[in-house]
Design a protein around this motif. Sequence first.
Motif, PDB file in Angstrom:
ATOM      1  N   MET B 295       0.820  -1.208   0.000  1.00  0.00           N
ATOM      2  CA  MET B 295       0.000   0.000   0.000  1.00  0.00           C
ATOM      3  C   MET B 295       0.851   1.254   0.000  1.00  0.00           C
ATOM      4  O   MET B 295       0.462   2.271  -0.564  1.00  0.00           O
ATOM      5  N   LYS B 296       1.998   1.187   0.659  1.00  0.00           N
ATOM      6  CA  LYS B 296       2.866   2.366   0.656  1.00  0.00           C
ATOM      7  C   LYS B 296       3.329   2.672  -0.753  1.00  0.00           C
ATOM      8  O   LYS B 296       3.330   3.831  -1.173  1.00  0.00           O
ATOM      9  N   VAL B 297       3.745   1.645  -1.482  1.00  0.00           N
ATOM     10  CA  VAL B 297       4.203   1.851  -2.862  1.00  0.00           C
ATOM     11  C   VAL B 297       3.087   2.492  -3.679  1.00  0.00           C
ATOM     12  O   VAL B 297       3.282   3.503  -4.368  1.00  0.00           O
ATOM     13  N   THR B 299       0.515   4.185  -2.672  1.00  0.00           N
ATOM     14  CA  THR B 299       0.193   5.518  -2.210  1.00  0.00           C
ATOM     15  C   THR B 299       1.240   6.517  -2.679  1.00  0.00           C
ATOM     16  O   THR B 299       0.917   7.634  -3.108  1.00  0.00           O
TER      17      THR B 299
END
Lengths: 355, 355, 355, 355, 355
Positions: B295-297, B299
């Motif tokens: 999810m960080k990637v 986002t």
Amino acid sequence: MPRTSKRRTKKVGLPAGSLVYTGEQAVGKVDVTLIDYDEQTFEERPLHAVDECVVYKAKPTATWINVDGVHDPAMLEKIGECFGLHRLVIEDLMSVVQRPKVEDFGEYLFVVLKMLTYDEKDGRIVPEQVSLIVGDNFLLSFQEGIKGDVFPLIRDRLRAGRGKIRKMGVDYLAYSLLDALVDGYFVILEKLGDRIDLLEEDLIARPGKTVVGQIYQLKRELLFLHKAVWPLREVLAALERRESPIIQETTAPYLRDVYDHVVQVIDSVEIYRDMLSTMLDLYLSSVSFRLNEVMKVLTIIATIFMPLTFIAGVYGMNFKYMPELEWRSGYFLSLGVMGAVAVGMMVFFKRKKWL
Amino acid sequence: MPRTSKRRTKKVGLPAGSLVYTGEQAVGKVDVTLIDYDEQTFEERPLHAVDECVVYKAKPTATWINVDGVHDPAMLEKIGECFGLHRLVIEDLMSVVQRPKVEDFGEYLFVVLKMLTYDEKDGRIVPEQVSLIVGDNFLLSFQEGIKGDVFPLIRDRLRAGRGKIRKMGVDYLAYSLLDALVDGYFVILEKLGDRIDLLEEDLIARPGKTVVGQIYQLKRELLFLHKAVWPLREVLAALERRESPIIQETTAPYLRDVYDHVVQVIDSVEIYRDMLSTMLDLYLSSVSFRLNEVMKVLTIIATIFMPLTFIAGVYGMNFKYMPELEWRSGYFLSLGVMGAVAVGMMVFFKRKKWL
Amino acid sequence: MPRTSKRRTKKVGLPAGSLVYTGEQAVGKVDVTLIDYDEQTFEERPLHAVDECVVYKAKPTATWINVDGVHDPAMLEKIGECFGLHRLVIEDLMSVVQRPKVEDFGEYLFVVLKMLTYDEKDGRIVPEQVSLIVGDNFLLSFQEGIKGDVFPLIRDRLRAGRGKIRKMGVDYLAYSLLDALVDGYFVILEKLGDRIDLLEEDLIARPGKTVVGQIYQLKRELLFLHKAVWPLREVLAALERRESPIIQETTAPYLRDVYDHVVQVIDSVEIYRDMLSTMLDLYLSSVSFRLNEVMKVLTIIATIFMPLTFIAGVYGMNFKYMPELEWRSGYFLSLGVMGAVAVGMMVFFKRKKWL
Amino acid sequence: MPRTSKRRTKKVGLPAGSLVYTGEQAVGKVDVTLIDYDEQTFEERPLHAVDECVVYKAKPTATWINVDGVHDPAMLEKIGECFGLHRLVIEDLMSVVQRPKVEDFGEYLFVVLKMLTYDEKDGRIVPEQVSLIVGDNFLLSFQEGIKGDVFPLIRDRLRAGRGKIRKMGVDYLAYSLLDALVDGYFVILEKLGDRIDLLEEDLIARPGKTVVGQIYQLKRELLFLHKAVWPLREVLAALERRESPIIQETTAPYLRDVYDHVVQVIDSVEIYRDMLSTMLDLYLSSVSFRLNEVMKVLTIIATIFMPLTFIAGVYGMNFKYMPELEWRSGYFLSLGVMGAVAVGMMVFFKRKKWL
Amino acid sequence: MPRTSKRRTKKVGLPAGSLVYTGEQAVGKVDVTLIDYDEQTFEERPLHAVDECVVYKAKPTATWINVDGVHDPAMLEKIGECFGLHRLVIEDLMSVVQRPKVEDFGEYLFVVLKMLTYDEKDGRIVPEQVSLIVGDNFLLSFQEGIKGDVFPLIRDRLRAGRGKIRKMGVDYLAYSLLDALVDGYFVILEKLGDRIDLLEEDLIARPGKTVVGQIYQLKRELLFLHKAVWPLREVLAALERRESPIIQETTAPYLRDVYDHVVQVIDSVEIYRDMLSTMLDLYLSSVSFRLNEVMKVLTIIATIFMPLTFIAGVYGMNFKYMPELEWRSGYFLSLGVMGAVAVGMMVFFKRKKWL
């Protein structure tokens, strides 16, 4: 599986010995059947007038009176008088939400159990309370009055005089009834086991939304079974210790046998509960895992196309002076850059082991 | 691991002492082997006619009769008659879904156990019920009839007269058999331990979807092992207390030794179960953690490119009057703004420790 | 922490009393040291020939023979003969995967324990089995042969004749050894406690991926410690009850003291396990929480820029007839609408408390 | 809450009876206060020379000597000599990491307890070990030397001669001290209860990141309280059984009263722990729920605007021949299609109950 | 459900026997009612002066004095004097945060219980402490003074002389009161059961945010009920064992009956707690499942429209030389490619079983 508390509250505030029926089968006639036997003789007939009991009580032969329906206090009181039952016993007979137990009243033993049958149509366990009163030459059994029971084979054996059942006393008959009831639990276990097996397959093949509901349902039924069978262990241990002279020495090994079966049922229930808990974990982790997979697809798509769309957007701007637009190979160069970005992202994901 | 309840239901409703075989090895000939020995003599041969037992029962020498297959009620009844066995014992011999237990019938002890072997091919535990009947000078052992057992080394020792096995009574032989069975559990533990070790490595190196299925599988097998070994503790404690004169004083320390081994197996099973539970937690948390990373990637990419694409979109509009479009450096200024936005976002993520 | 089952399987199928070494220190010379003392005299020397034992056994002085290495069956048999040990005891000495236990053989007590030391380099617990045989005037101790033990201070006290150790019998010496072993557990607890403290800080400051692995590792080591120390409670309770005359009345309070320490270790292990479980929950919830934060950022960005990009896209269309495009203030109006949308979204998020 | 293991390791390897102080209050003077009383007389004064004890020991009056500070071995040894204490007792007095326990040394009872006070400033529990030695006419109490204790009201009652405290023996005084210590636990419970109530409100009103940390903190403190109070149950049960003649019959009901309070504390600790576990579940599920909400918003926005932006993108293409672009109503038709798509999506979400 | 610890702290530091009221009903007049009866006579009247007790104590008739309100120490002391109560009993009467217990003071039994009523308006359980003092011909009952109790039907029965209540002693009256109290627990169980049923439906039909809060609330109330009813088991077991001569033999079966009911309540509480735990799991997994569904929709939309928008973006670029733009069928070809991409994605999702 009706709630115990709901039915108990019918009796709140009444004095001890109040004869209040707490079950749901309050209508219909009460069937009373008498079986009187010894090694030589055998008599079986419906008992229309309860007063006839007195005759059979006096006879040395073994007498089994089965009462199907416990919502008629007058009849129960008569039976109680005839066999000298404590008023609390009669109250307990009518209160069909008892916990399985055995009580020694000297003259007789009072045993309360649950008969469980499996309703194939609704896929649920149907409980029926069975109480046994075991004297030295009589055995009274009381059922809630739901049609059918688990004793027909015992009646057949009594009629045919097969095995030792007619040679031994009513304590052996009591054992036979207990054994039949506990055997019924294995049928329930088998059904639950089948459903757990199916669920297990579903969990792996198509872990849908209903799985959790089914796990919950099965857990509830196991809780119910556990509640019925757990106190039985104590009941049978108490009977087997032969603290009452009513239980003869030759019957003790048979009771130990039933005890072993009860322990087996308890073991199985525990194992099923453990398995269901692990299945729930399995389900949750497979949901999490699939979420991960979904998110990876989304992230890969977004991460590849967002930069490309951005580049396309840049060269879609309408600025007057944008030198690249004039280049002859500008279009192909931009396509090349886009391809390079896409390939670079792919490599990045390969390294992260997402592809 | 067949379900207990499924096989039990074969017997529902039958009278006590009904000889119904509940296992799966109902075909094939029953092999009966006799070993008769004392310190000086030794005889080993197949027993074709069960009636020959009577001779050996009368002799003071120790007699070990091993019956491989319990689906022939006639034969078991004959043996029962010969050695004076209770009918319930014969019933239990045929019912191969017993819980491990010991029962003292005065003349003899009746012990039920599980022999567990590991099927390398299918990677699963194969259970076989073994019942021992230990008298003062005879020992009967009954197996389900699955090929092979864990006793060949004991037979060798008997043949060779090595150690004290021929000098001591059948109670020592019974101990030897118990010991061999419990030793078999260690082999199972070892196999499960190896699989847990492998799983542990997998969990760290490549936590795929199959991990949870394997944890579930191992948990089930440990449940199974637990069910087989837990009641054994009681069995051995009862034997070691020497409540029956059949167990001689010199044998008690050996039984205590087996008892210690059983406790060790139980301990290990508990530890493995604990470890598997923690491994499941470990797996779930690593799935959650990786979801976070994914999810960080997503986002980061979305947060950087969405504003940039928006800016490009603005200058792609076709309004007649858009002053910036006319500027000579409009294009480069817009690229500069985009770069500034991208760098700003990067700084924001750095601060949030996402990069 | 080698697996018990792996080492046990070395012995599967062998007769009782088979002298098979199940440990990993099978090489190297076995060191045997003798300490013989009473209040006045003291002698300490290596014992090259085991036969010399006989002399010391006969003497009324207290004799402590420490054997470092249990892989030499011949030597152990000789010692066994000299001191009249049961063959099972000698077997247990060599089998270094015993569960802690005490057994009373009348002439002597046989105690099995685990000596735990902490390997600073690898950060893991190193177990070594220590067996004590306590007679009325001799104490034999057997170690696996790993270099070093926790007894040097006891030897110093014996040499110096400090305290009451030389005034009291071998039961007091046995107590001293037990005490030293249990003290060693506190050192292990301390190390694990330090690591848990560090982990706790990490969990709050930088909850990375390794945290869960460390929790798992610590849980495993606590399981191991639990396994070693839990049966010790029983061992010490049995010793303190003084069922054997070998334990003198004056030594009982000292044993009670060690018992108290063991209970303390068990308490601490339980508390650490509880803390680790809660830390895992804490970790999982912090991961979930951060996922929430990440998703909020993504959602805010997407929700603001998607409508804006859409509006820009609309006015980037190339329809011949689009009246707004001709308006003089069309561009600025569109920018205004975009600003209004952005502000509206911001207000929406403020209300939802996402900002 | 200092770790037990850390302080224990100070003593590793030392002989039994080694007087090593394991606490943190090793500095400062040791205050010794004497209270000597019977129904008529009362004397209270600081005791500068420990030797004066001898006088009071001989007197039939009740003597209470309170020692504040246990880091001075010489002084403790003197007291020990005077009152005939076992060396292990003196060692235990100095080792302030004991588990609560009672030991009967015939002449006197040795009781170890924890005095817990709540440090309002740091919001943490401060433990202090209190040891009582109860003889027939003397009571020695030892504190770690942290300033203040929970006994001032008892001293007041002794001075004033209120109630029956001066009329009864030192066993009643011992009861009074125990009662005061246990009352102190209720104060701690009250503080923890207040914090749990606050946390509960926070959990519903503003479930932030700190909640989990606070739950963890509270769980740790409850573990600590549990560890202090759990063994106390046994201690008081032992005292109440009056196995020692030092406890008089009239005091037993009072001890039963304290026992009841201890059980109440244990019950409350268990309930608080249960509540905290459920609160953690509550928190985790509310985080999950909010994640769901966030994701729904994102999905709704993306699902509505992505198709719209795509349509706008199509008509922003620069193909020479695109018939729709020439249509007079093309622009409005395209806006209409976009509106229809948006409304369709809305309906879809309404049906899915996401809106 | 007020916290126990909060009320206990009112008494911290006070001497034993301090008469401090710890409840919340400290105002209002204390109502004292006397019922004096034997088989023939019956008298019922309010008791204005407590001194009148003496008369009734001397009479052989059964006397039941019910005190409604325990905040007046003077009155309680007077009653105590009259009936010879221990000072600790009077203290316990006023301390309304006692754990249920029974204490045998020889002359009388002291029983503490909780009367639970369900406040329909607030949907919460209201506890009221009831203490019984049962002598040989008197029974004192003390209530906290909350309006109403569960005894009106017992009073009616006494007045009417129905059943055996007037024929038997005060121990039977005590049984009747206990029975009424325990019956009250079934009412509570019924209410909680109804709420659990409702919650179950909600969980399936509309699993909103409030579900978890309700589960938490129910768990708390079950904890509370558990705390009130668990010690009762011991209380009734002690009474039924008839260690005190005050309990007559004929009353024992009735007490066993109440004991059975208490065990049933405990069973039900355990089952409800188990069910709530499973419901929480069910809820969490349904939240996870729905998150998965939401994410799938998002991913499908994004994965289809992102490539399409990119293609549209490419042909929206303003490069001078883009050959496709000049093609007559370029527009339709590009639409065709877009359609193919969309269909391809659909097939991909179909295969992944997301559609």
